[in-house]
Design a protein around this motif. Sequence first.
Motif, PDB file in Angstrom:
ATOM      1  N   TRP A  48      18.364  19.559  30.203  1.00 34.41           N
ATOM      2  CA  TRP A  48      19.597  18.920  29.759  1.00 34.41           C
ATOM      3  C   TRP A  48      20.468  18.523  30.956  1.00 34.41           C
ATOM      4  O   TRP A  48      21.011  17.421  30.997  1.00 34.41           O
ATOM      5  N   TRP A  49      20.598  19.451  31.902  1.00 36.71           N
ATOM      6  CA  TRP A  49      21.449  19.189  33.057  1.00 36.71           C
ATOM      7  C   TRP A  49      20.840  18.117  33.972  1.00 36.71           C
ATOM      8  O   TRP A  49      21.519  17.175  34.379  1.00 36.71           O
ATOM      9  N   ASP A  90      29.686  22.301  34.599  1.00 32.59           N
ATOM     10  CA  ASP A  90      30.332  23.525  34.148  1.00 32.59           C
ATOM     11  C   ASP A  90      29.626  24.114  32.930  1.00 32.59           C
ATOM     12  O   ASP A  90      29.427  25.334  32.846  1.00 32.59           O
ATOM     13  N   THR A  91      29.248  23.255  31.979  1.00 31.72           N
ATOM     14  CA  THR A  91      28.544  23.746  30.786  1.00 31.72           C
ATOM     15  C   THR A  91      27.196  24.333  31.158  1.00 31.72           C
ATOM     16  O   THR A  91      26.779  25.372  30.619  1.00 31.72           O
ATOM     17  N   TYR A  92      26.511  23.701  32.105  1.00 36.94           N
ATOM     18  CA  TYR A  92      25.223  24.213  32.580  1.00 36.94           C
ATOM     19  C   TYR A  92      25.389  25.623  33.153  1.00 36.94           C
ATOM     20  O   TYR A  92      24.613  26.538  32.847  1.00 36.94           O
ATOM     21  N   LYS A  93      26.421  25.800  33.955  1.00 35.59           N
ATOM     22  CA  LYS A  93      26.679  27.126  34.540  1.00 35.59           C
ATOM     23  C   LYS A  93      27.015  28.140  33.453  1.00 35.59           C
ATOM     24  O   LYS A  93      26.556  29.289  33.480  1.00 35.59           O
ATOM     25  N   GLN A  94      27.827  27.730  32.477  1.00 40.18           N
ATOM     26  CA  GLN A  94      28.211  28.640  31.404  1.00 40.18           C
ATOM     27  C   GLN A  94      27.018  29.010  30.519  1.00 40.18           C
ATOM     28  O   GLN A  94      26.887  30.160  30.073  1.00 40.18           O
ATOM     29  N   SER A 118      29.130  35.667  20.388  1.00 38.07           N
ATOM     30  CA  SER A 118      30.105  34.624  20.077  1.00 38.07           C
ATOM     31  C   SER A 118      30.362  33.741  21.292  1.00 38.07           C
ATOM     32  O   SER A 118      30.576  32.531  21.148  1.00 38.07           O
ATOM     33  N   SER A 119      30.321  34.304  22.500  1.00 38.43           N
ATOM     34  CA  SER A 119      30.555  33.506  23.704  1.00 38.43           C
ATOM     35  C   SER A 119      29.439  32.502  23.927  1.00 38.43           C
ATOM     36  O   SER A 119      29.682  31.355  24.329  1.00 38.43           O
ATOM     37  N   CYS A 120      28.213  32.920  23.644  1.00 44.36           N
ATOM     38  CA  CYS A 120      27.089  31.979  23.753  1.00 44.36           C
ATOM     39  C   CYS A 120      27.205  30.888  22.695  1.00 44.36           C
ATOM     40  O   CYS A 120      26.984  29.714  22.980  1.00 44.36           O
ATOM     41  N   ASP A 121      27.550  31.273  21.474  1.00 45.72           N
ATOM     42  CA  ASP A 121      27.692  30.286  20.404  1.00 45.72           C
ATOM     43  C   ASP A 121      28.715  29.211  20.781  1.00 45.72           C
ATOM     44  O   ASP A 121      28.518  28.017  20.512  1.00 45.72           O
ATOM     45  N   LYS A 122      29.816  29.632  21.397  1.00 44.74           N
ATOM     46  CA  LYS A 122      30.876  28.679  21.747  1.00 44.74           C
ATOM     47  C   LYS A 122      30.413  27.670  22.786  1.00 44.74           C
ATOM     48  O   LYS A 122      30.688  26.470  22.676  1.00 44.74           O
ATOM     49  N   GLU A 164      28.141  25.095  21.293  1.00 49.68           N
ATOM     50  CA  GLU A 164      28.885  24.046  20.590  1.00 49.68           C
ATOM     51  C   GLU A 164      29.403  23.007  21.574  1.00 49.68           C
ATOM     52  O   GLU A 164      29.388  21.799  21.295  1.00 49.68           O
ATOM     53  N   VAL A 165      29.857  23.462  22.733  1.00 49.72           N
ATOM     54  CA  VAL A 165      30.305  22.529  23.770  1.00 49.72           C
ATOM     55  C   VAL A 165      29.135  21.653  24.218  1.00 49.72           C
ATOM     56  O   VAL A 165      29.277  20.438  24.364  1.00 49.72           O
ATOM     57  N   ALA A 166      27.982  22.277  24.436  1.00 50.50           N
ATOM     58  CA  ALA A 166      26.804  21.520  24.862  1.00 50.50           C
ATOM     59  C   ALA A 166      26.412  20.492  23.818  1.00 50.50           C
ATOM     60  O   ALA A 166      26.080  19.346  24.147  1.00 50.50           O
ATOM     61  N   ASP A 167      26.485  20.868  22.553  1.00 52.49           N
ATOM     62  CA  ASP A 167      26.121  19.945  21.482  1.00 52.49           C
ATOM     63  C   ASP A 167      27.045  18.736  21.463  1.00 52.49           C
ATOM     64  O   ASP A 167      26.605  17.590  21.280  1.00 52.49           O
TER      65      ASP A 167
END
Length: 491
Positions: free
Chosen positions: A238-239, A247-251, A266-270, A273-276
């Motif tokens: 994806w990256w 930043d999303t890749y790092k997260q 829950s942190s992974c789920d969030k 959602e940003v990645a999506d």
Amino acid sequence: MAYNPKGASFLVQILFICIIFYLGSAFSTDPVAQQKLDRVGKLPGQNFNVNFAHYSGYVTVNEESGRALFYWFVEAVEDPDSKPLVLWLNGGPGCSSIAYGEAEEIGPFHIKPDGKTLYLNPYSWNQVANILFLDSPVGVGFSYSNTSSDITTNGDKRTAEDSLKFLLKWLERFSQFKGRDFYISGESYGGHYVPQLSKAIIRHNQATGEKAINLKGYMVGNALTDDYHDYLGLFQFWWSAGLISDDTYKQLNLLCDYESFVHPSSSCDKVLEVADNELGNIDQYSIFTPSCTASVSQSNRLLKRMHVVGHASEKYDPCTEKHSVVYFNQPEVQKALHVIPAVAPAKWETCRWHQQYTLVISLFLLLCSGVVNNNWLDSPRTVLDIYRELIHSGLRIWMFSGDTDAVIPVTSTRYSIDALNLPTVKPWRAWYDDGQVGGWTQEYAGLTFVTVRGAGHEVPLHRPKPALTLIKSFLSGRSMPCLERVSHSDS
């Protein structure tokens, strides 16, 4: 239609059988006679002639419960008696090999946008082999069971067992193919089906002391292989493809490690959602081609199926699945293919059992749950152990990968192959089709890997001509073509 013979009176059983005989296709207890009855004439919407025979019908794989698998067999265009036999399996699990493999990918009969007219695929794999398409397991496509509980108790193990029984009985019906060189190919969740069935065949042959099925090798594309390595290559793709931010890749790497998938947080789920949201409204199975706006919601990008998606024809059409739904729901089409009305689905679907999730959520449900949903009982986290076993059996094993697939990307497949620790026989290089780079390849001891440039999740749809080159090389046992160097003499 669900029917349980154990709970029915004798009269009801007789009535059910009579309905099948009255409404269904012709039936014979003689396998040779049944082959003739299975032959298909001109299909509805077929405004052209073909110079090959094709057949379709049912093979019962369990008499007690009444499980029967539906097939469509297409002979080779030229000299079918000398050509190998190739079984094609789509995945899902729950997706029809008729819907995708035949009607959108490697089969000769493809469907025009009106959903009623066929055209001949010039890159059909029956140019080089006899092709057998199988709807597996029961509940998929036109395959059915008379015992309703069978539909909710499918899994990898029984799928392999039933597919083996199908092949043994099909070869009785088509005895001219007994002993013929036999290969299996498929894609996506077929990454489980294909090696699992290959293993079942090898062990059956060993147990019986004879080659009831003359399996020579298998080939899988964009295949679900090993949950950990499939996951490992996903964020990286994806990256590197520019689909998500730094930043999303790092997260994702920080918050969504493999253990987070097994035990979601829950942190992974969030961050998922940003990645999506960053991925946007693209076809994630083919990131550089248009989406089908007729079947995909613009607002929430819900997918109608997971891991097996058809999107292209000779001229790219992102809505081919929609055309298949129209075509195969026509009563005259089902009649031509010998579908028994009494057991036909009320509405034929390209895929069964899938719930509607965004791509990111659906993918991680598959990778991390070990099962797809409540209708799928067993799904091992890896099939690399099967590869290790079968490589030593001498089978020809190839893996291929369309390099624009963001679902089971090329990076994931490379990680899985690396985990096998195979010695390199021929190093990484480009391969060519009509003087153009078709992709890249590397040959290992016991396995060949091929990428197909510009292809998505379903390689034969997005890049049909290079895909035909791929199957030619695989069946011949030769390396992918090199660039032909033409010498020019001085004039």
